[in-house]
Design an enzyme around this catalytic site. Structure first.
Site, PDB file in Angstrom:
ATOM      1  N   GLU A 322       0.833  -1.220   0.000  1.00  9.10           N
ATOM      2  CA  GLU A 322       0.000   0.000   0.000  1.00  9.10           C
ATOM      3  C   GLU A 322       0.866   1.268   0.000  1.00  9.10           C
ATOM      4  OE1 GLU A 322      -3.451   0.424   2.429  1.00  9.10           O
ATOM      5  OE2 GLU A 322      -4.036  -1.679   2.228  1.00  9.10           O
ATOM      6  N   ASP A 469       1.345  -8.755   2.674  1.00  5.90           N
ATOM      7  CA  ASP A 469       0.031  -8.775   3.311  1.00  5.90           C
ATOM      8  C   ASP A 469      -0.792  -9.767   2.502  1.00  5.90           C
ATOM      9  OD1 ASP A 469      -2.544  -8.426   4.178  1.00  5.90           O
ATOM     10  OD2 ASP A 469      -2.591  -6.248   3.933  1.00  5.90           O
ATOM     11  N   ASN A 471      -3.618 -11.122   3.439  1.00  4.37           N
ATOM     12  CA  ASN A 471      -5.039 -11.035   3.772  1.00  4.37           C
ATOM     13  C   ASN A 471      -5.615 -12.406   4.118  1.00  4.37           C
ATOM     14  OD1 ASN A 471      -6.161  -8.331   3.800  1.00  4.37           O
ATOM     15  ND2 ASN A 471      -5.522  -8.184   1.665  1.00  4.37           N
TER      16      ASN A 471
END
Length: 582
Positions: A322, A469, A471
């Site tokens: 991100e 990440d 998730n």
């Protein structure tokens, strides 16, 4: 006229033994451009900026300089004549053409047939009549010098320094602080501030609490590491230093990472830093992070915290998710460069944010990059043909996978101290939706097939570090697949979004991967959710864990209810571990 110029060019046969003080003739010549540029101030005071073909014979440039000099002399003579006619005293100004020659740094006259690119060498001397010009070829120069908009006491100020024919690590830095007005005293209207030089002569400056309320100024002189320096530039901060937040959640972790780890070890970090495009929405402020003070969601504020946090980890490898493109270019890359880290960026086209991988320059060099977008690779790369054929049986799922813009960043690095040691560093951010377990399984299958091609085919048997990440919690199919090497066709994650999108595909990969930081209670802590989503997977055959840097305590994380907060820049927590080769 041209005969007269040619005659003038031949008057000087050798340079004098003792040269007077010299002006500068600045030459810029780079392989990628067909022309070189020449900047100088002629004896009459007129500035010239010439662009000439690199293959052009030197004689033509010298003739042009001679012609320009003659024009300047003629204008000066004309002014002198008018001054005499008006009865004012004036010096005689010669209108004749000045002799113009170029001599090498060894004192030899450069032949007029020599091409410009070869003739204008650093240290050569240009003669225009009695005037002497030292040639400075590709002189170090700053192309950009910028300070961050937000300055916090106790947090590193890392300027953005872009230079040509120079490197930031060879530049000279001088920091100044604004003079605090005396009691009751105010600066006169129109006067600029008085500046006081600080004792800091480094690229990074950490303002103390004593500087709160004062602006900063930086003077930078570009250098190339060969004792050549260009003209300095200055930049002033747009606002004053502000008070910092005090203790931050990550401060206690810096106790374990004060020093860069030893030669045989590698400190790795993975961290979702919360993209500004997601933090700065009404939904984020009112629904996701209503407990966070609005100013603590501002990009400039969070960047101060983030740069201090990352710099304090003294890492060799940092994988970030991100990352806004502007944050990488204008903030993180310049800041971490100042701490010895080189950055690579891979954007997710639809979201304008992406992945960043940083590596320590004195430990690693970059051998190659193999970044992909999952949807594009799945469609076109022969490596994924078997998976592509299986997925074709489930068109609804296939369409959803191809709509996602998730990417994988893969970098092959080589140890600078032991070239036989290479490592494959992968970084990703998988699809986020809670009901997207089947999409994540397909994405991770593509990722592992791609990594297999690199670590088994292109660079046989090099170890893998796979960060990101994902998730996915430890109970998910994705985590189980990475950890065990297989996933059954009847696993519940294949129906994570209901029977309509059911797809039953057995998958496998050849790696023996281990979660280096184990399975923490959580790496993501927001108001409505907390869980472990981030991992550093390592090749257990080649690497082992030396130490895991402890995560913040639950009390620290919940000091301001949840994350992000005034003392933590993201809704995720960085994972950090020290690894070593077996």
């Amino acid at each position: 006229m041209w005969r007269q110029l040619r005659s003038a060019l031949g008057r000087l046969r050798a340079p004098p033994a003792a040269l007077p003080a010299m002006e500068r003739a600045v030459v810029r010549c780079v392989p990628s451009e067909p022309k070189l540029t020449l900047r100088l101030v002629l004896p009459d005071g007129s500035a010239r900026h010439m662009q000439r073909d690199k293959a052009e014979p030197l004689g033509r440039v010298l003739a042009r300089i001679a012609a320009n000099t003659a024009k300047g002399n003629a204008k000066a003579a004309k002014k002198s004549k008018k001054a005499r006619a008006a009865g004012a005293p004036a010096e005689e100004a010669p209108a004749e053409v000045s002799a113009v020659r170029l001599f090498s740094r060894d004192g030899e006259a450069v032949a007029e047939e020599v091409p410009n690119a070869a003739a204008w060498q650093d240290g050569a001397v240009l003669h225009i009549g009695e005037a002497r010009y030292r040639v400075e070829r590709n002189r170090p120069a700053l192309t950009e010098l910028r300070l961050p908009r937000s300055l916090l006491a106790g947090f590193p100020v890392c300027p953005k320094v872009s230079a040509e024919f120079a490197a930031p690590q060879h530049c000279l830095f001088r920091w100044y602080r604004e003079q605090r007005p005396s009691a009751g005293g105010e600066a006169a209207a129109g006067d600029g501030p008085d500046w006081v030089e600080t004792a800091v002569a480094e690229r990074v400056f950490i303002p103390s609490n004593a500087l709160v309320g004062l602006r900063l100024k930086l003077q930078c002189t570009p250098g190339d590491g060969a004792q050549r320096y260009g003209p300095p530039r200055e930049v002033e901060s747009s606002g004053p230093v502000e008070a910092g937040p005090g203790a931050c959640i990550f401060d206690s972790r810096h106790v374990y990472t004060r020093k860069v780890c030893g030669e045989g070890s590698v400190r790795a970090v993975t961290y979702n830093i919360l993209a500004d495009i997601y933090a700065q929405t009404e939904f984020s402020r009112t629904v996701l992070y209503p407990y966070c003070a609005p100013y603590a969601l501002e990009l400039d504020y969070r960047q101060n915290l983030l740069k201090k946090e990352l710099a304090g980890y003294s890492a060799d490898l940092i994988c970030l998710q991100e990352v806004d493109k502007s944050v990488f270019v204008d903030s993180l890359a310049p800041a971490l460069d100042a701490f010895g880290l080189e950055g690579l960026f891979k954007i997710k086209e639809k979201q304008h944010e992406g992945l960043a991988t940083f590596y320590r320059r004195n430990k690693f060099s970059l051998l190659s990059q193999h970044d992909i977008a999952f949807n594009e690779a799945l469609l076109s790369d022969p490596v994924h043909k078997e998976l592509r054929d299986q997925l074709a049986k489930y068109p609804l799922v296939q369409e959803k996978v191809l709509q996602r813009s998730s990417v994988l960043q893969v970098s092959v690095l080589q140890s600078t101290s032991d070239p036989s040691r290479k490592i494959c560093v992968a970084n990703t951010h998988l699809y986020w939706h809670p009901k997207g377990g089947h999409i994540r399984l397909i994405q991770i299958a593509v990722a592992l097939s791609h990594i297999k091609h690199i670590a088994c085919d292109l660079y046989p048997s090099i170890p893998v570090i796979f960060c990101g990440d994902f998730n996915s919690t430890p109970s998910s199919g994705t985590y189980g697949f990475i950890n065990s090497g297989t996933i059954a066709e009847d696993h519940e994650d294949w129906v994570s979004n209901g029977e309509e999108e059911k797809c039953n595909m057995p998958l496998s990969h050849p790696f023996k991967l281990l979660s280096a930081c184990g399975e923490p209670a959580y790496t993501n802590y927001v108001g409505g959710f907390h869980g472990c989503l981030d991992y550093i997977f390592i090749d257990r055959n080649s690497l082992e864990v030396e130490q895991v840097i402890p995560l913040p305590s639950h009390e620290e994380v919940t000091t301001h209810q949840a994350l992000p907060s005034v003392s933590h820049p993201s809704d995720h927590i960085a994972l950090i571990c020290d690894l070593k080769w077996k």
